[in-house]
Design a protein around this motif. Structure first.
Motif, PDB file in Angstrom:
ATOM      1  N   GLN A  28      34.161  -4.921 -20.306  1.00 34.55           N
ATOM      2  CA  GLN A  28      34.736  -4.324 -21.511  1.00 34.55           C
ATOM      3  C   GLN A  28      36.247  -4.224 -21.350  1.00 34.55           C
ATOM      4  OE1 GLN A  28      33.064  -0.464 -22.145  1.00 34.55           O
ATOM      5  NE2 GLN A  28      30.971  -1.183 -22.113  1.00 34.55           N
ATOM      6  N   VAL A  29      36.929  -4.024 -22.459  1.00 34.72           N
ATOM      7  CA  VAL A  29      38.369  -3.772 -22.431  1.00 34.72           C
ATOM      8  C   VAL A  29      38.640  -2.582 -23.342  1.00 34.72           C
ATOM      9  CG1 VAL A  29      40.668  -4.683 -22.926  1.00 34.72           C
ATOM     10  CG2 VAL A  29      38.906  -6.200 -22.014  1.00 34.72           C
ATOM     11  N   SER A  30      39.357  -1.608 -22.815  1.00 32.97           N
ATOM     12  CA  SER A  30      39.786  -0.458 -23.614  1.00 32.97           C
ATOM     13  C   SER A  30      41.222  -0.699 -24.045  1.00 32.97           C
ATOM     14  CB  SER A  30      39.679   0.831 -22.805  1.00 32.97           C
ATOM     15  OG  SER A  30      38.339   1.072 -22.459  1.00 32.97           O
ATOM     16  N   ILE A  31      41.549  -0.331 -25.278  1.00 30.81           N
ATOM     17  CA  ILE A  31      42.875  -0.547 -25.845  1.00 30.81           C
ATOM     18  C   ILE A  31      43.367   0.767 -26.423  1.00 30.81           C
ATOM     19  CG2 ILE A  31      44.211  -1.877 -27.538  1.00 30.81           C
ATOM     20  CD1 ILE A  31      40.865  -3.181 -27.041  1.00 30.81           C
ATOM     21  N   ARG A  32      44.640   1.087 -26.154  1.00 28.18           N
ATOM     22  CA  ARG A  32      45.216   2.320 -26.714  1.00 28.18           C
ATOM     23  C   ARG A  32      46.671   2.098 -27.107  1.00 28.18           C
ATOM     24  NH1 ARG A  32      45.734   6.052 -21.247  1.00 28.18           N
ATOM     25  NH2 ARG A  32      47.406   4.851 -20.269  1.00 28.18           N
ATOM     26  N   ASP A  33      47.151   2.926 -27.986  1.00 25.99           N
ATOM     27  CA  ASP A  33      48.545   2.923 -28.436  1.00 25.99           C
ATOM     28  C   ASP A  33      49.388   3.609 -27.366  1.00 25.99           C
ATOM     29  OD1 ASP A  33      51.033   3.606 -29.629  1.00 25.99           O
ATOM     30  OD2 ASP A  33      50.113   3.723 -31.599  1.00 25.99           O
ATOM     31  N   THR A  34      50.409   2.932 -26.896  1.00 20.38           N
ATOM     32  CA  THR A  34      51.247   3.476 -25.826  1.00 20.38           C
ATOM     33  C   THR A  34      51.907   4.790 -26.223  1.00 20.38           C
ATOM     34  OG1 THR A  34      51.673   1.265 -24.990  1.00 20.38           O
ATOM     35  CG2 THR A  34      53.214   2.968 -24.313  1.00 20.38           C
TER      36      THR A  34
END
Length: 62
Positions: A28-34
């Motif tokens: 999986q890959v988690s993505i977030r706003d810096t």
């Protein structure tokens, strides 16, 4: 247990505040706003993340 590291795109250098971070883990890959890490993250299958990145490279987003 070791927490995976968050990575920022190399294109995010030079003061550009419009960027995201990603963290690969177990298929999986988690993505977030810096800038808004406190708001959480999205998690998608790694295959879907790779397909999304390839579509960006190919300028194939509709």
């Amino acid at each position: 247990m070791h927490e995976p590291h968050w990575y920022k795109s190399s294109h995010s250098q030079g003061g550009n505040s419009n960027c995201v971070e990603c963290r690969p883990s177990d298929g999986q890959v988690s993505i977030r706003d810096t800038q808004h890490r406190h708001l959480g993250h999205l998690t998608v299958p790694a295959t879907e993340w790779r397909a999304f990145l390839q579509a960006l490279v190919n300028n194939d987003l509709h």
